[in-house]
Design a protein around this motif. Structure first.
Motif, PDB file in Angstrom:
ATOM      1  N   GLU A  94      32.472  28.465  44.357  1.00  0.00           N
ATOM      2  CA  GLU A  94      32.030  27.701  43.190  1.00  0.00           C
ATOM      3  C   GLU A  94      32.777  26.373  43.139  1.00  0.00           C
ATOM      4  O   GLU A  94      33.975  26.306  43.346  1.00  0.00           O
ATOM      5  CB  GLU A  94      32.322  28.474  41.899  1.00  0.00           C
ATOM      6  N   GLY A  95      32.041  25.320  42.844  1.00  0.00           N
ATOM      7  CA  GLY A  95      32.665  24.028  42.627  1.00  0.00           C
ATOM      8  C   GLY A  95      33.044  23.336  43.916  1.00  0.00           C
ATOM      9  O   GLY A  95      32.822  23.837  45.010  1.00  0.00           O
ATOM     10  N   PRO A  96      33.672  22.146  43.820  1.00  0.00           N
ATOM     11  CA  PRO A  96      34.036  21.353  44.978  1.00  0.00           C
ATOM     12  C   PRO A  96      35.205  21.975  45.730  1.00  0.00           C
ATOM     13  O   PRO A  96      35.868  22.887  45.240  1.00  0.00           O
ATOM     14  CB  PRO A  96      34.444  19.999  44.364  1.00  0.00           C
ATOM     15  N   LEU A 131      38.827  22.623  47.324  1.00  0.00           N
ATOM     16  CA  LEU A 131      40.168  22.446  46.799  1.00  0.00           C
ATOM     17  C   LEU A 131      40.872  21.319  47.541  1.00  0.00           C
ATOM     18  O   LEU A 131      40.551  21.026  48.683  1.00  0.00           O
ATOM     19  CB  LEU A 131      40.968  23.750  46.967  1.00  0.00           C
ATOM     20  N   ALA A 191      37.942  31.835  38.281  1.00  0.00           N
ATOM     21  CA  ALA A 191      37.258  31.056  39.318  1.00  0.00           C
ATOM     22  C   ALA A 191      36.833  32.001  40.431  1.00  0.00           C
ATOM     23  O   ALA A 191      37.443  33.055  40.638  1.00  0.00           O
ATOM     24  CB  ALA A 191      38.182  29.975  39.859  1.00  0.00           C
ATOM     25  N   GLY A 235      39.764  26.744  35.286  1.00  0.00           N
ATOM     26  CA  GLY A 235      38.699  26.892  36.265  1.00  0.00           C
ATOM     27  C   GLY A 235      38.454  25.612  37.038  1.00  0.00           C
ATOM     28  O   GLY A 235      38.217  25.638  38.255  1.00  0.00           O
ATOM     29  N   LEU A 236      38.531  24.478  36.362  1.00  0.00           N
ATOM     30  CA  LEU A 236      38.323  23.192  37.024  1.00  0.00           C
ATOM     31  C   LEU A 236      39.494  22.843  37.931  1.00  0.00           C
ATOM     32  O   LEU A 236      39.314  22.236  38.994  1.00  0.00           O
ATOM     33  CB  LEU A 236      38.101  22.100  35.976  1.00  0.00           C
ATOM     34  N   GLN A 294      38.947  24.610  41.087  1.00  0.00           N
ATOM     35  CA  GLN A 294      37.905  23.992  41.893  1.00  0.00           C
ATOM     36  C   GLN A 294      38.426  22.789  42.676  1.00  0.00           C
ATOM     37  O   GLN A 294      37.777  22.301  43.593  1.00  0.00           O
ATOM     38  CB  GLN A 294      36.741  23.551  40.999  1.00  0.00           C
ATOM     39  N   TYR A 343      41.784  32.491  40.633  1.00  0.00           N
ATOM     40  CA  TYR A 343      40.930  33.304  41.502  1.00  0.00           C
ATOM     41  C   TYR A 343      41.213  34.788  41.337  1.00  0.00           C
ATOM     42  O   TYR A 343      40.295  35.616  41.311  1.00  0.00           O
ATOM     43  CB  TYR A 343      41.115  32.884  42.956  1.00  0.00           C
ATOM     44  N   ARG A 380      40.614  28.687  50.728  1.00  0.00           N
ATOM     45  CA  ARG A 380      39.475  29.568  50.465  1.00  0.00           C
ATOM     46  C   ARG A 380      39.577  30.851  51.287  1.00  0.00           C
ATOM     47  O   ARG A 380      39.298  31.937  50.786  1.00  0.00           O
ATOM     48  CB  ARG A 380      38.171  28.827  50.768  1.00  0.00           C
TER      49      ARG A 380
END
Length: 240
Positions: free
Chosen positions: A227-229, A231, A223, A172-173, A176, A218, A133
Motif C-alpha cells: 500500500e502506498g508509495p 519507503l 500499514a 500509516g503515511l 508509506q 506494519y 518491504r
C-alpha cells in the motif's frame, strides 16, 4: 558540525573509519568506543548526532547498546547506523526494531560509506525500499511482535487503541514513506502539526525512532505491504 561516535571492538577497523571520517569537511568531534558499554557512556557524555555501531562486541552487543542509548532520552536522539560484516536480513530487521536508522557493510567502498554518513545526517532511514518491504514480509509477525510492543506501550493495553484517528493516519503515511512535508500536504495541515502528531504517537507507543514507527505500523496492521508509495532509502544502502 555533526558529532560522530564510532563503536567497534577491532582497533584497526575503528581507526580506519575515524581516519576516513576526518577527511570530510563539516564534521565535528569524532569519539571512539570499543564496546557497547563504552558506547552508552560516550553517548551520554558527548551527545553524538550519529553513531556507527558494530553488532558483535564484548560486554554489550551493538543492538543492546543502541536500545540503551535511545532509552537515555537524549534530545535530539542520535541516529544510529549498524556497521557490520553480516549482510543478513534478520540483523537488518533487528536493527530497525531496535530503533537504528540504517545498516551498512564494512566492506563497502570508502566513498560509499562517506556518502551514507552524509545521507544519514539528513535522513530518517538508510535502508533500500525494496529491502524494507522484503523484511516486513519475511519477519513481521503481527500477533507475537505486536503484543510485545503493546506491553512496552502500556501493559495489558492494545497499543493502537492509544492513538487518535489522526495519529493512526499519520503513522500509516509515515510507514508509506512520506516525509513530514508530504504528510502535511496530504492532510492539509502544517508541518508543525504533523510533527506534533508524530511526537505524541511515538510517546504513546514508547517508540524512539522513525524506523521503529515504520516497523510498528506494519506489525500492528496500521500499514500493509504493497500500500502506498515506496519507503525511503539511500543509494548504495544494503539490498539496493
Amino acid at each position: 558540525m555533526a558529532r560522530i561516535l564510532v563503536v567497534d571492538d577491532q582497533h584497526l577497523i575503528r581507526a580506519g573509519i575515524v581516519t576516513l571520517l576526518r577527511t570530510v569537511e563539516g564534521l565535528g568531534p569524532i569519539v571512539e568506543a570499543s564496546d557497547g558499554e563504552e558506547a552508552v557512556a560516550a553517548a551520554r557524555e558527548h551527545r553524538p548526532d550519529l553513531i556507527l555501531m558494530d553488532i558483535y562486541m564484548p560486554r554489550l552487543s551493538g543492538l543492546a547498546a543502541a536500545e540503551r542509548i535511545l532509552a537515555l532520552g537524549l534530545d535530539p536522539a542520535p541516529r544510529i547506523v549498524v556497521l557490520t560484516t553480516f549482510d543478513e536480513d534478520e540483523f537488518v530487521y533487528a536493527a530497525l526494531r531496535a530503533g537504528c536508522t540504517g545498516f551498512l557493510l564494512k566492506d563497502m567502498p570508502p566513498e560509499q560509506l562517506l556518502s551514507a554518513v552524509k545521507a544519514t545526517l539528513s535522513a530518517d532511514l538508510l535502508v533500500a525500499p525494496a529491502r524494507i518491504r522484503r523484511l516486513i514480509q519475511k519477519h513481521a509477525v503481527p500477533d507475537q511482535q505486536h503484543q510485545q510492543l503493546q506491553q512496552a506501550a502500556r501493559p495489558g493495553a492494545d497499543a493502537t487503541s492509544l492513538l487518535t484517528g489522526r495519529e493512526s493516519e499519520v503513522l500509516g503515511l509515515v510507514a508509506q514513506g512520506l516525509a513530514n512535508e508530504e504528510i502535511a500536504e496530504r492532510l492539509c495541515v502544517s508541518d508543525s502539526t504533523v510533527k506534533t502528531h508524530l511526537h505524541r504517537l511515538m510517546t504513546k507507543l514508547n517508540l524512539r525512532s522513525r524506523a521503529q514507527a515504520v516497523v510498528f505500523a506494519y506489525e500492528s496492521g496500521i500499514a500493509r505491504v504493497g500500500e502506498g508509495p515506496a519507503l525511503p532509502g539511500a543509494p548504495g544502502g544494503p539490498g539496493a
